[in-house]
Design a protein around this motif. Structure first.
Motif, PDB file in Angstrom:
ATOM      1  N   GLY A  38      -0.284  -7.603   7.158  1.00 51.35           N
ATOM      2  CA  GLY A  38       0.452  -6.433   6.704  1.00 51.35           C
ATOM      3  C   GLY A  38      -0.062  -5.163   7.352  1.00 51.35           C
ATOM      4  N   LEU A  39       0.863  -4.211   7.615  1.00 53.92           N
ATOM      5  CA  LEU A  39       0.522  -3.004   8.367  1.00 53.92           C
ATOM      6  C   LEU A  39       1.242  -1.811   7.770  1.00 53.92           C
ATOM      7  CD1 LEU A  39      -0.819  -1.871  11.031  1.00 53.92           C
ATOM      8  CD2 LEU A  39       1.380  -2.345  12.147  1.00 53.92           C
ATOM      9  N   ALA A  40       0.558  -0.673   7.668  1.00 54.50           N
ATOM     10  CA  ALA A  40       1.175   0.562   7.161  1.00 54.50           C
ATOM     11  C   ALA A  40       0.548   1.745   7.881  1.00 54.50           C
ATOM     12  CB  ALA A  40       0.983   0.695   5.652  1.00 54.50           C
ATOM     13  N   ILE A  41       1.305   2.861   7.952  1.00 52.98           N
ATOM     14  CA  ILE A  41       0.833   4.052   8.646  1.00 52.98           C
ATOM     15  C   ILE A  41       0.785   5.239   7.701  1.00 52.98           C
ATOM     16  CG2 ILE A  41       3.173   4.572   9.476  1.00 52.98           C
ATOM     17  CD1 ILE A  41       1.828   5.813  11.981  1.00 52.98           C
ATOM     18  N   TYR A  95      -3.401   1.193   8.618  1.00 55.73           N
ATOM     19  CA  TYR A  95      -4.174   0.255   7.811  1.00 55.73           C
ATOM     20  C   TYR A  95      -3.558  -1.132   7.976  1.00 55.73           C
ATOM     21  CZ  TYR A  95      -6.057   4.365   5.370  1.00 55.73           C
ATOM     22  OH  TYR A  95      -6.665   5.565   5.068  1.00 55.73           O
ATOM     23  N   THR A  96      -4.410  -2.143   8.107  1.00 53.99           N
ATOM     24  CA  THR A  96      -3.898  -3.502   8.206  1.00 53.99           C
ATOM     25  C   THR A  96      -4.762  -4.460   7.393  1.00 53.99           C
ATOM     26  OG1 THR A  96      -3.147  -5.230   9.732  1.00 53.99           O
ATOM     27  CG2 THR A  96      -5.177  -4.092  10.302  1.00 53.99           C
ATOM     28  N   ALA A  97      -4.112  -5.430   6.780  1.00 55.83           N
ATOM     29  CA  ALA A  97      -4.793  -6.469   6.008  1.00 55.83           C
ATOM     30  C   ALA A  97      -5.111  -7.639   6.925  1.00 55.83           C
ATOM     31  CB  ALA A  97      -3.910  -6.933   4.850  1.00 55.83           C
ATOM     32  N   ASP A  98      -6.340  -8.100   6.882  1.00 61.57           N
ATOM     33  CA  ASP A  98      -6.807  -9.212   7.713  1.00 61.57           C
ATOM     34  C   ASP A  98      -6.868 -10.470   6.846  1.00 61.57           C
ATOM     35  OD1 ASP A  98      -8.229 -11.053   9.223  1.00 61.57           O
ATOM     36  OD2 ASP A  98      -9.757  -9.633   9.868  1.00 61.57           O
ATOM     37  N   SER A  99      -5.924 -11.383   7.082  1.00 64.94           N
ATOM     38  CA  SER A  99      -5.829 -12.574   6.242  1.00 64.94           C
ATOM     39  C   SER A  99      -6.958 -13.564   6.488  1.00 64.94           C
ATOM     40  CB  SER A  99      -4.484 -13.284   6.482  1.00 64.94           C
ATOM     41  OG  SER A  99      -3.412 -12.469   6.089  1.00 64.94           O
ATOM     42  N   VAL A 113      -7.267   1.940  11.702  1.00 62.35           N
ATOM     43  CA  VAL A 113      -7.164   2.144  13.145  1.00 62.35           C
ATOM     44  C   VAL A 113      -6.550   3.523  13.390  1.00 62.35           C
ATOM     45  CG1 VAL A 113      -6.102   1.326  15.293  1.00 62.35           C
ATOM     46  CG2 VAL A 113      -6.791  -0.326  13.552  1.00 62.35           C
ATOM     47  N   PRO A 114      -7.075   4.317  14.317  1.00 65.23           N
ATOM     48  CA  PRO A 114      -6.409   5.580  14.661  1.00 65.23           C
ATOM     49  C   PRO A 114      -4.989   5.315  15.154  1.00 65.23           C
ATOM     50  CG  PRO A 114      -8.622   5.493  15.605  1.00 65.23           C
ATOM     51  CD  PRO A 114      -8.321   4.122  15.081  1.00 65.23           C
ATOM     52  N   ALA A 115      -4.018   6.064  14.658  1.00 60.22           N
ATOM     53  CA  ALA A 115      -2.631   5.825  15.027  1.00 60.22           C
ATOM     54  C   ALA A 115      -2.360   6.079  16.501  1.00 60.22           C
ATOM     55  CB  ALA A 115      -1.707   6.681  14.167  1.00 60.22           C
ATOM     56  N   LEU A 164       0.495  -5.316   2.830  1.00 58.04           N
ATOM     57  CA  LEU A 164      -0.195  -4.047   2.617  1.00 58.04           C
ATOM     58  C   LEU A 164       0.822  -2.909   2.585  1.00 58.04           C
ATOM     59  CD1 LEU A 164      -3.504  -2.852   4.202  1.00 58.04           C
ATOM     60  CD2 LEU A 164      -1.498  -1.364   4.289  1.00 58.04           C
ATOM     61  N   LYS A 165       0.669  -2.021   1.592  1.00 56.51           N
ATOM     62  CA  LYS A 165       1.515  -0.839   1.475  1.00 56.51           C
ATOM     63  C   LYS A 165       0.669   0.357   1.057  1.00 56.51           C
ATOM     64  CE  LYS A 165       5.589  -2.657   2.315  1.00 56.51           C
ATOM     65  NZ  LYS A 165       5.022  -3.879   2.940  1.00 56.51           N
ATOM     66  N   LEU A 166       1.062   1.559   1.484  1.00 52.54           N
ATOM     67  CA  LEU A 166       0.482   2.804   1.008  1.00 52.54           C
ATOM     68  C   LEU A 166       1.386   3.337  -0.095  1.00 52.54           C
ATOM     69  CD1 LEU A 166      -0.425   4.540   4.388  1.00 52.54           C
ATOM     70  CD2 LEU A 166      -1.808   2.982   3.012  1.00 52.54           C
ATOM     71  N   HIS A 167       0.786   3.650  -1.255  1.00 52.62           N
ATOM     72  CA  HIS A 167       1.595   4.072  -2.400  1.00 52.62           C
ATOM     73  C   HIS A 167       0.765   4.909  -3.354  1.00 52.62           C
ATOM     74  CE1 HIS A 167       4.531   3.884  -5.661  1.00 52.62           C
ATOM     75  NE2 HIS A 167       3.594   3.397  -6.450  1.00 52.62           N
ATOM     76  N   ASP A 168       1.185   6.136  -3.569  1.00 51.15           N
ATOM     77  CA  ASP A 168       0.617   6.996  -4.603  1.00 51.15           C
ATOM     78  C   ASP A 168      -0.903   7.096  -4.506  1.00 51.15           C
ATOM     79  OD1 ASP A 168       0.711   8.713  -6.743  1.00 51.15           O
ATOM     80  OD2 ASP A 168       0.694   7.129  -8.253  1.00 51.15           O
ATOM     81  N   GLY A 169      -1.386   7.471  -3.332  1.00 52.76           N
ATOM     82  CA  GLY A 169      -2.812   7.715  -3.164  1.00 52.76           C
ATOM     83  C   GLY A 169      -3.680   6.483  -3.084  1.00 52.76           C
ATOM     84  N   ALA A 170      -3.088   5.352  -2.751  1.00 53.39           N
ATOM     85  CA  ALA A 170      -3.866   4.115  -2.698  1.00 53.39           C
ATOM     86  C   ALA A 170      -3.305   3.177  -1.645  1.00 53.39           C
ATOM     87  CB  ALA A 170      -3.883   3.421  -4.060  1.00 53.39           C
TER      88      ALA A 170
END
Length: 323
Positions: free
Chosen positions: A149-152, A160-164, A172-174, A201-207
């Protein structure tokens, strides 16, 4: 999520022993209706939709895992290939062997970022220009990782990425650079029974929110003021076979793709959950989910279908009821 038949069998057996935290229906729950499959894909050609990002016009950008492609599909089912990741001569992808494209994230200017997993130097984050074009590797991960999963976070210029495989979250710097382990902990790890831990992975409400396929959980990791990871919180359990997920826009209410049972689960803020779509609606091992306004998108990869697999993209209507 696992693509290996033996691993699927292990998780299926585990699922039979798991009691789902299915709570009673709530009057405030968003409702899902009018499911319809708008596009069917070719399983034999590797067109297994693994992850999704949405365009402003409602089109879906999908990663076709084994085809190594990123494809745009309109709401009417018309598709365009945006990019093809380079072929790797001898992929050594952990637990799979084949090279696959996994997570995808979209910047506001239309730039796409995807994870490519090969077990070689090509493993990492690749950038695709707006409108499509030649992919460029901007970050290299260790060969034994499985970035999923990946989110910016564009405000902070961070991916941010999840490593399974390792069971960690990387940052990672964008604009490209060296990956850094951002979050660790037992809650993110795979298990002996299933070597796929942190997945969606998701970015949501400060987390940063993460699903763990091996542990059937949905996790929340607060982002502290200094951008470090706070303590990991388990927000839902009993989500057997969870792959990726998204939020409905109703606070912390989420929708989770349960890949093995071909179900889409609505997860309430208190951790209880209920099924809102099944195989009867057209799901075939769903891998991810997205919401835009009143439209719900669910890609199905049909990884485990032994006869007549039907990888597809399903759309449905989702209500906007207030909780």
């Amino acid at each position: 999520m696992s693509r290996h038949p033996r691993l699927a069998a292990v998780v299926t057996a585990t699922a039979a022993l798991t009691v789902l935290a299915a709570g009673p229906a709530s009057a405030g729950d968003p409702t899902v209706s009018d499911p319809r499959v708008v596009a069917h894909f070719d399983a034999a050609a590797g067109e297994r939709p693994e992850n999704i990002a949405l365009e402003p016009d409602g089109s879906a950008d999908l990663t076709f895992s084994y085809a190594r492609q990123v494809v745009r599909v309109t709401k009417e089912g018309v598709r365009t290939v945006l990019a093809t990741l380079p072929e790797v001569a001898d992929p050594q992808t952990p637990n799979i062997g084949a090279a696959i494209v996994s997570g995808i994230a979209r910047a506001h200017d239309g730039t796409l970022y995807v994870n490519y997993v090969t077990g070689t130097a090509e493993t990492g984050v690749w950038r695709i220009p707006p409108g499509g074009g030649t992919p460029e590797q901007i970050a290299q991960f260790p060969a034994d990782t499985f970035p999923n999963g990946l989110a910016i976070d564009e405000e902070c210029g961070t991916l941010y990425t999840a490593d399974s495989a390792r069971g960690v979250v990387w940052s990672v710097p964008a604009d490209g650079g060296e990956p850094t382990v951002w979050a660790t902990g037992t809650a993110l790890l795979p298990t002996t029974a299933l070597p796929f831990g942190a997945n969606g992975l998701k970015l949501h409400d400060g987390a940063v929110w993460v699903s763990n396929s091996a542990r059937s959980t949905l996790l929340r990791i607060p982002v502290e003021e200094d951008r470090t990871a706070g303590p990991i919180e388990t927000r839902a359990t009993g989500l057997t076979g969870i792959d990726d997920f998204t939020f409905t826009g109703h606070g912390d209410t989420a929708l989770a793709a349960l890949i093995l049972d071909s179900r889409l689960e609505l997860v309430r803020p208190d951790g209880s959950h209920k099924t809102v779509l099944t195989a009867a609606d057209g799901l075939r091992n769903p891998t991810s989910v997205a919401v835009r306004a009143k439209t719900l998108y669910v890609p199905s990869a049909a990884y485990y279908a032994t006869q007549n697999p039907d990888p597809n993209l399903l759309l449905a209507r989702i209500s906007r009821n207030k909780l």
